[in-house]
Design a protein around this motif. Structure first.
Motif, PDB file in Angstrom:
ATOM      1  N   VAL A   5      53.345  84.018  16.416  1.00  7.73           N
ATOM      2  CA  VAL A   5      54.406  83.005  16.477  1.00  7.73           C
ATOM      3  C   VAL A   5      54.755  82.734  17.930  1.00  7.73           C
ATOM      4  O   VAL A   5      54.771  83.642  18.758  1.00  7.73           O
ATOM      5  CB  VAL A   5      55.657  83.476  15.698  1.00  7.73           C
ATOM      6  CG1 VAL A   5      56.854  82.574  15.963  1.00  7.73           C
ATOM      7  CG2 VAL A   5      55.363  83.546  14.208  1.00  7.73           C
ATOM      8  N   GLU A   6      55.018  81.473  18.239  1.00  6.65           N
ATOM      9  CA  GLU A   6      55.507  81.076  19.554  1.00  6.65           C
ATOM     10  C   GLU A   6      56.742  80.220  19.379  1.00  6.65           C
ATOM     11  O   GLU A   6      56.835  79.450  18.411  1.00  6.65           O
ATOM     12  CB  GLU A   6      54.446  80.262  20.307  1.00  6.65           C
ATOM     13  CG  GLU A   6      53.228  81.052  20.703  1.00  6.65           C
ATOM     14  CD  GLU A   6      52.237  80.177  21.450  1.00  6.65           C
ATOM     15  OE1 GLU A   6      52.086  80.391  22.667  1.00  6.65           O
ATOM     16  OE2 GLU A   6      51.644  79.277  20.815  1.00  6.65           O
ATOM     17  N   PHE A   7      57.674  80.383  20.293  1.00 10.88           N
ATOM     18  CA  PHE A   7      58.882  79.571  20.302  1.00 10.88           C
ATOM     19  C   PHE A   7      58.902  78.735  21.568  1.00 10.88           C
ATOM     20  O   PHE A   7      58.578  79.229  22.647  1.00 10.88           O
ATOM     21  CB  PHE A   7      60.142  80.442  20.273  1.00 10.88           C
ATOM     22  CG  PHE A   7      60.340  81.192  18.991  1.00 10.88           C
ATOM     23  CD1 PHE A   7      60.782  80.536  17.849  1.00 10.88           C
ATOM     24  CD2 PHE A   7      60.097  82.554  18.923  1.00 10.88           C
ATOM     25  CE1 PHE A   7      60.978  81.222  16.665  1.00 10.88           C
ATOM     26  CE2 PHE A   7      60.286  83.250  17.744  1.00 10.88           C
ATOM     27  CZ  PHE A   7      60.726  82.584  16.609  1.00 10.88           C
ATOM     28  N   ASN A   8      59.296  77.479  21.443  1.00 13.28           N
ATOM     29  CA  ASN A   8      59.545  76.654  22.612  1.00 13.28           C
ATOM     30  C   ASN A   8      61.045  76.758  22.862  1.00 13.28           C
ATOM     31  O   ASN A   8      61.845  76.247  22.078  1.00 13.28           O
ATOM     32  CB  ASN A   8      59.134  75.197  22.371  1.00 13.28           C
ATOM     33  CG  ASN A   8      59.241  74.377  23.632  1.00 13.28           C
ATOM     34  OD1 ASN A   8      60.289  74.333  24.260  1.00 13.28           O
ATOM     35  ND2 ASN A   8      58.167  73.720  23.995  1.00 13.28           N
ATOM     36  N   VAL A   9      61.393  77.466  23.917  1.00 13.03           N
ATOM     37  CA  VAL A   9      62.794  77.782  24.195  1.00 13.03           C
ATOM     38  C   VAL A   9      63.136  77.537  25.650  1.00 13.03           C
ATOM     39  O   VAL A   9      62.287  77.622  26.527  1.00 13.03           O
ATOM     40  CB  VAL A   9      63.115  79.261  23.856  1.00 13.03           C
ATOM     41  CG1 VAL A   9      63.128  79.500  22.365  1.00 13.03           C
ATOM     42  CG2 VAL A   9      62.133  80.210  24.530  1.00 13.03           C
ATOM     43  N   SER A  10      64.411  77.242  25.871  1.00 12.34           N
ATOM     44  CA  SER A  10      64.967  77.202  27.221  1.00 12.34           C
ATOM     45  C   SER A  10      65.472  78.600  27.554  1.00 12.34           C
ATOM     46  O   SER A  10      65.552  79.468  26.689  1.00 12.34           O
ATOM     47  CB  SER A  10      66.116  76.196  27.299  1.00 12.34           C
ATOM     48  OG  SER A  10      65.639  74.886  27.146  1.00 12.34           O
ATOM     49  N   SER A  11      65.860  78.801  28.779  1.00 11.64           N
ATOM     50  CA  SER A  11      66.335  80.095  29.253  1.00 11.64           C
ATOM     51  C   SER A  11      67.767  80.380  28.796  1.00 11.64           C
ATOM     52  O   SER A  11      68.581  79.466  28.652  1.00 11.64           O
ATOM     53  CB  SER A  11      66.288  80.119  30.777  1.00 11.64           C
ATOM     54  OG  SER A  11      66.955  81.240  31.300  1.00 11.64           O
ATOM     55  N   LEU A  12      68.072  81.649  28.631  1.00  9.87           N
ATOM     56  CA  LEU A  12      69.446  82.066  28.349  1.00  9.87           C
ATOM     57  C   LEU A  12      70.370  81.780  29.526  1.00  9.87           C
ATOM     58  O   LEU A  12      71.585  81.836  29.391  1.00  9.87           O
ATOM     59  CB  LEU A  12      69.501  83.560  28.013  1.00  9.87           C
ATOM     60  CG  LEU A  12      68.793  83.983  26.723  1.00  9.87           C
ATOM     61  CD1 LEU A  12      68.857  85.499  26.562  1.00  9.87           C
ATOM     62  CD2 LEU A  12      69.373  83.286  25.516  1.00  9.87           C
ATOM     63  N   HIS A  13      69.792  81.453  30.685  1.00  5.70           N
ATOM     64  CA  HIS A  13      70.587  81.120  31.868  1.00  5.70           C
ATOM     65  C   HIS A  13      71.007  79.652  31.894  1.00  5.70           C
ATOM     66  O   HIS A  13      71.691  79.229  32.823  1.00  5.70           O
ATOM     67  CB  HIS A  13      69.812  81.444  33.158  1.00  5.70           C
ATOM     68  CG  HIS A  13      69.539  82.894  33.336  1.00  5.70           C
ATOM     69  ND1 HIS A  13      70.511  83.812  33.634  1.00  5.70           N
ATOM     70  CD2 HIS A  13      68.380  83.601  33.240  1.00  5.70           C
ATOM     71  CE1 HIS A  13      69.982  85.014  33.720  1.00  5.70           C
ATOM     72  NE2 HIS A  13      68.691  84.913  33.486  1.00  5.70           N
ATOM     73  N   LEU A  14      70.617  78.882  30.908  1.00 13.12           N
ATOM     74  CA  LEU A  14      70.966  77.472  30.835  1.00 13.12           C
ATOM     75  C   LEU A  14      72.492  77.335  30.931  1.00 13.12           C
ATOM     76  O   LEU A  14      73.214  77.935  30.142  1.00 13.12           O
ATOM     77  CB  LEU A  14      70.449  76.891  29.525  1.00 13.12           C
ATOM     78  CG  LEU A  14      70.437  75.392  29.352  1.00 13.12           C
ATOM     79  CD1 LEU A  14      69.418  74.757  30.305  1.00 13.12           C
ATOM     80  CD2 LEU A  14      70.091  75.036  27.917  1.00 13.12           C
ATOM     81  N   PRO A  15      72.991  76.566  31.882  1.00 14.18           N
ATOM     82  CA  PRO A  15      74.448  76.488  32.078  1.00 14.18           C
ATOM     83  C   PRO A  15      75.232  76.075  30.827  1.00 14.18           C
ATOM     84  O   PRO A  15      76.282  76.646  30.537  1.00 14.18           O
ATOM     85  CB  PRO A  15      74.604  75.453  33.195  1.00 14.18           C
ATOM     86  CG  PRO A  15      73.338  75.574  33.972  1.00 14.18           C
ATOM     87  CD  PRO A  15      72.272  75.837  32.937  1.00 14.18           C
ATOM     88  N   ALA A  16      74.744  75.109  30.066  1.00 14.51           N
ATOM     89  CA  ALA A  16      75.461  74.678  28.858  1.00 14.51           C
ATOM     90  C   ALA A  16      75.561  75.819  27.846  1.00 14.51           C
ATOM     91  O   ALA A  16      76.600  75.994  27.200  1.00 14.51           O
ATOM     92  CB  ALA A  16      74.769  73.474  28.234  1.00 14.51           C
TER      93      ALA A  16
END
Length: 144
Positions: A29-40
């Motif tokens: 499995v792969e996830f397309n994710v942004s970082s947990l550091h994303l300001p929002a």
């Protein structure tokens, strides 16, 4: 070994737009994710923690409540797509997985992959003067 300083800088564009990260929790499995550091996401997480602290007035927030609330934020801000599951990604299916206590393993997997987006591949450089001696522990050398 010496690490090249510029190689530890974050790729902010990749962290924001997201990237495909293989899941260590679910093989194939792969996830397309942004970082947990994303300001929002960080702002929403702080506001959620404040809201839960007010609601539970000094009593620990039940883990299943916090997990679901984090899952909702990951769904809204972090998870963009997946591959490797028997069902294709959709907002509705993702919501069902991330906004229920039974989805905690899924939520954790998304969180793990989102944490990996910000990791960097450090580069090493050859140390100048390999044959020179290392500084002493005291920094001033030995006394005679």
């Amino acid at each position: 070994m010496t690490i090249k300083l510029s190689s530890v800088k974050a790729d902010l564009s990749r962290e924001e737009k997201g990237d495909w990260i293989p899941s260590p929790d679910f093989p194939g499995v792969e996830f397309n994710v942004s970082s947990l550091h994303l300001p929002a996401y960080q702002t929403a997480l702080t506001l959620m923690e404040q809201r839960l602290a007010r609601a539970y007035k000094g009593v620990p927030v039940p883990p299943h409540i916090r997990t679901v609330e984090v899952g909702k934020l990951l769904h809204k801000h972090i998870l963009h797509d997946w591959r490797g599951f028997d069902e294709p990604y959709s907002e509705e299916v993702a919501s069902g997985m991330m906004c229920e206590p039974e989805g905690r393993n899924f939520i954790a997997a998304v969180q793990n992959c989102a944490a990996m987006v910000s990791l960097t591949d450090v580069e090493f450089v050859e140390e100048a003067g390999k044959n020179s001696s290392r500084p002493s522990a005291t920094g001033s050398g030995e006394k005679a």
